[in-house]
Design a protein around this motif. Structure first.
Motif, PDB file in Angstrom:
ATOM      1  N   TYR A 125      -7.507  26.246  18.056  1.00 45.79           N
ATOM      2  CA  TYR A 125      -6.745  27.478  18.278  1.00 45.79           C
ATOM      3  C   TYR A 125      -7.102  28.526  17.230  1.00 45.79           C
ATOM      4  N   GLU A 126      -7.199  28.110  15.986  1.00 49.96           N
ATOM      5  CA  GLU A 126      -7.553  29.050  14.920  1.00 49.96           C
ATOM      6  C   GLU A 126      -8.960  29.591  15.103  1.00 49.96           C
ATOM      7  N   GLU A 127      -9.892  28.754  15.571  1.00 52.55           N
ATOM      8  CA  GLU A 127     -11.256  29.219  15.840  1.00 52.55           C
ATOM      9  C   GLU A 127     -11.257  30.226  16.989  1.00 52.55           C
ATOM     10  N   TRP A 128     -10.455  29.955  18.028  1.00 50.22           N
ATOM     11  CA  TRP A 128     -10.373  30.896  19.150  1.00 50.22           C
ATOM     12  C   TRP A 128      -9.809  32.239  18.692  1.00 50.22           C
ATOM     13  N   GLN A 129      -8.800  32.203  17.857  1.00 46.68           N
ATOM     14  CA  GLN A 129      -8.235  33.458  17.341  1.00 46.68           C
ATOM     15  C   GLN A 129      -9.273  34.233  16.530  1.00 46.68           C
ATOM     16  N   ARG A 130     -10.087  33.523  15.766  1.00 50.10           N
ATOM     17  CA  ARG A 130     -11.138  34.173  14.993  1.00 50.10           C
ATOM     18  C   ARG A 130     -12.155  34.829  15.912  1.00 50.10           C
ATOM     19  N   LEU A 131     -12.522  34.137  16.998  1.00 45.99           N
ATOM     20  CA  LEU A 131     -13.489  34.681  17.956  1.00 45.99           C
ATOM     21  C   LEU A 131     -12.924  35.905  18.675  1.00 45.99           C
ATOM     22  N   VAL A 132     -11.660  35.828  19.061  1.00 48.28           N
ATOM     23  CA  VAL A 132     -11.035  36.952  19.760  1.00 48.28           C
ATOM     24  C   VAL A 132     -10.901  38.160  18.837  1.00 48.28           C
ATOM     25  N   ALA A 133     -10.630  37.902  17.549  1.00 42.66           N
ATOM     26  CA  ALA A 133     -10.542  39.017  16.605  1.00 42.66           C
ATOM     27  C   ALA A 133     -11.880  39.747  16.508  1.00 42.66           C
ATOM     28  N   ALA A 134     -12.988  38.988  16.611  1.00 45.76           N
ATOM     29  CA  ALA A 134     -14.311  39.603  16.544  1.00 45.76           C
ATOM     30  C   ALA A 134     -14.721  40.220  17.880  1.00 45.76           C
ATOM     31  N   ASP A 135     -14.190  39.672  18.998  1.00 49.87           N
ATOM     32  CA  ASP A 135     -14.537  40.171  20.329  1.00 49.87           C
ATOM     33  C   ASP A 135     -13.292  40.099  21.201  1.00 49.87           C
ATOM     34  N   PRO A 136     -12.445  41.125  21.185  1.00 47.83           N
ATOM     35  CA  PRO A 136     -11.175  41.090  21.936  1.00 47.83           C
ATOM     36  C   PRO A 136     -11.346  40.838  23.436  1.00 47.83           C
ATOM     37  N   ALA A 137     -12.492  41.121  24.003  1.00 50.20           N
ATOM     38  CA  ALA A 137     -12.698  40.910  25.439  1.00 50.20           C
ATOM     39  C   ALA A 137     -12.603  39.430  25.819  1.00 50.20           C
ATOM     40  N   LEU A 138     -12.797  38.543  24.855  1.00 54.18           N
ATOM     41  CA  LEU A 138     -12.707  37.115  25.145  1.00 54.18           C
ATOM     42  C   LEU A 138     -11.324  36.718  25.632  1.00 54.18           C
ATOM     43  N   ALA A 139     -10.304  37.409  25.155  1.00 55.65           N
ATOM     44  CA  ALA A 139      -8.936  37.065  25.532  1.00 55.65           C
ATOM     45  C   ALA A 139      -8.721  37.201  27.036  1.00 55.65           C
ATOM     46  N   GLU A 140      -9.514  38.063  27.693  1.00 60.10           N
ATOM     47  CA  GLU A 140      -9.353  38.290  29.126  1.00 60.10           C
ATOM     48  C   GLU A 140     -10.064  37.233  29.967  1.00 60.10           C
ATOM     49  N   THR A 141     -10.826  36.356  29.316  1.00 63.78           N
ATOM     50  CA  THR A 141     -11.601  35.374  30.072  1.00 63.78           C
ATOM     51  C   THR A 141     -10.800  34.125  30.402  1.00 63.78           C
ATOM     52  N   LEU A 142      -9.664  33.912  29.742  1.00 65.50           N
ATOM     53  CA  LEU A 142      -8.871  32.724  30.003  1.00 65.50           C
ATOM     54  C   LEU A 142      -8.097  32.886  31.303  1.00 65.50           C
ATOM     55  N   PRO A 143      -7.853  31.767  32.025  1.00 62.05           N
ATOM     56  CA  PRO A 143      -7.117  31.865  33.290  1.00 62.05           C
ATOM     57  C   PRO A 143      -5.671  32.251  33.059  1.00 62.05           C
ATOM     58  N   ALA A 144      -5.056  32.801  34.092  1.00 57.64           N
ATOM     59  CA  ALA A 144      -3.637  33.154  34.005  1.00 57.64           C
ATOM     60  C   ALA A 144      -2.818  31.894  33.837  1.00 57.64           C
ATOM     61  N   SER A 145      -1.786  31.950  33.044  1.00 55.32           N
ATOM     62  CA  SER A 145      -0.956  30.784  32.755  1.00 55.32           C
ATOM     63  C   SER A 145       0.080  30.583  33.849  1.00 55.32           C
ATOM     64  N   ASP A 146      -0.383  30.094  35.011  1.00 52.35           N
ATOM     65  CA  ASP A 146       0.541  29.875  36.125  1.00 52.35           C
ATOM     66  C   ASP A 146       0.851  28.409  36.343  1.00 52.35           C
ATOM     67  N   GLY A 147       0.231  27.565  35.460  1.00 58.64           N
ATOM     68  CA  GLY A 147       0.534  26.140  35.541  1.00 58.64           C
ATOM     69  C   GLY A 147      -0.206  25.411  36.640  1.00 58.64           C
ATOM     70  N   HIS A 148      -1.115  26.069  37.349  1.00 63.02           N
ATOM     71  CA  HIS A 148      -1.850  25.409  38.418  1.00 63.02           C
ATOM     72  C   HIS A 148      -3.342  25.585  38.190  1.00 63.02           C
ATOM     73  N   GLY A 149      -4.055  24.453  38.202  1.00 66.43           N
ATOM     74  CA  GLY A 149      -5.495  24.528  38.040  1.00 66.43           C
ATOM     75  C   GLY A 149      -6.146  25.080  39.292  1.00 66.43           C
ATOM     76  N   ASP A 150      -7.283  25.734  39.118  1.00 66.53           N
ATOM     77  CA  ASP A 150      -7.998  26.254  40.280  1.00 66.53           C
ATOM     78  C   ASP A 150      -9.397  25.670  40.353  1.00 66.53           C
ATOM     79  N   GLY A 151      -9.624  24.550  39.639  1.00 61.03           N
ATOM     80  CA  GLY A 151     -10.947  23.950  39.656  1.00 61.03           C
ATOM     81  C   GLY A 151     -11.186  23.147  40.923  1.00 61.03           C
ATOM     82  N   MET A 152     -12.390  22.586  41.007  1.00 56.66           N
ATOM     83  CA  MET A 152     -12.753  21.812  42.191  1.00 56.66           C
ATOM     84  C   MET A 152     -11.920  20.550  42.287  1.00 56.66           C
ATOM     85  N   PHE A 153     -11.513  19.994  41.147  1.00 56.70           N
ATOM     86  CA  PHE A 153     -10.815  18.719  41.149  1.00 56.70           C
ATOM     87  C   PHE A 153      -9.503  18.879  40.396  1.00 56.70           C
TER      88      PHE A 153
END
Length: 294
Positions: A125-153
């Protein structure tokens, strides 16, 4: 359904050396065939007896905030290990933790040779925060927190479906499930931004742990997807690292047990079939001798 038989999922066992010591990387999958995990557990015990340090994969728990972030980012919906164990049962496969846990159970007694070499969720989590601080656009790449996976399996959905199936349907599901895992786990990793912490960050830390033991032979059990990045990290630290050999093992196999049913005709009515008496060799010899006397 034919995938495990025609194109079984193969994982590598790569032997590395920097000229002074040996590192063996055994590629793993979360769910696989019992035969595969038994062979890995046997190799681990042999390596430990030979003096190797055993490195195990296993992300350690983090703070509540960090755990909530990872659940939302991966859309796992809870304990991934528990879900993998349940999926293994449904698919006629095994969960790796059920076979490697007995080797790891002595880690507290022998921390010099049994090491959980992974990071914690908090570190990720701390590494992700460091990456987002350097590139805020990364925060938009995570899926919406709706509690349902959308993967193949979707594991949660698969478990719900399996709970309502009959035994014959479960056999069919298990066959299909093995094929799905063979295909999905055999694919190359996608360029997911989250892989920068799930793979890249953990690979760097693993390479650092290897470098911290310059005189030790090490046997590593980690997901197969980690090897390319780990090898790059090792060579970046020391160009002397070389691949000395590679062996491949099928991680998901078709059933190796044959079972059938004898088709016997019913006995005739009123007829009792009795077994023929078995005569000992000594009895036979005595009867032959008695014939000669007569």
């Amino acid at each position: 359904m034919l995938q495990p038989a025609l194109h079984p999922l193969a994982v590598p066992r790569v032997t590395l050396s920097d000229g002074r010591r040996e590192v063996v990387f055994q590629g793993m999958v979360h769910v696989g065939s019992e035969q595969f995990y038994r062979s890995v557990a046997y190799d681990l015990l042999r390596a430990k007896a030979a003096g190797y340090v055993l490195f195990f994969e296993g992300v350690q728990p983090g703070t509540p905030e960090a755990d909530a972030w990872l659940d939302a980012a991966t859309q796992s919906g809870g304990d991934l290990n528990a879900q993998y164990a349940q999926i293994g049962d449904v698919c006629g496969l095994s969960f790796q933790g059920n076979f490697l846990a007995f080797v790891q159970r002595d880690e507290a007694l022998d921390p010099a040779h049994l090491v959980t070499a992974d990071v914690s969720v908090t570190e990720m989590y701390e590494e992700w925060q460091r990456l987002v601080a350097a590139d805020p656009a990364l925060a938009e790449t995570l899926p919406a927190s709706d509690g349902h996976g959308d993967g193949m399996f979707d594991m949660s959905s698969a478990l719900q479906v399996a709970a309502g199936l009959k035994d014959s349907q479960k056999d069919l599901l298990a066959a299909v499930c093995k094929g799905i895992f063979s295909v999905v786990l055999g694919r190359a990793e996608s360029p997911d931004a989250l892989n920068r912490v799930i793979l890249d960050f953990r690979n760097r830390r693993l390479a650092e742990r290897i470098a911290a033991l310059p005189d030790a032979d090490i046997y590593i059990t980690y997901g197969s997807a980690h090897f390319p990045g780990l090898f790059r990290e090792l060579q970046a630290q020391d160009p002397a690292w070389r691949i000395m050999g590679t062996a491949w093992t099928a991680a998901i196999l078709p059933p190796d047990e044959a079972a059938g049913r004898l088709q016997l005709a019913p006995p005739l009515r009123g007829v009792t079939i009795r077994p023929s008496p078995v005569r000992s060799a000594e009895t036979a010899r005595r009867r032959r001798r008695s014939k000669f006397r007569r």
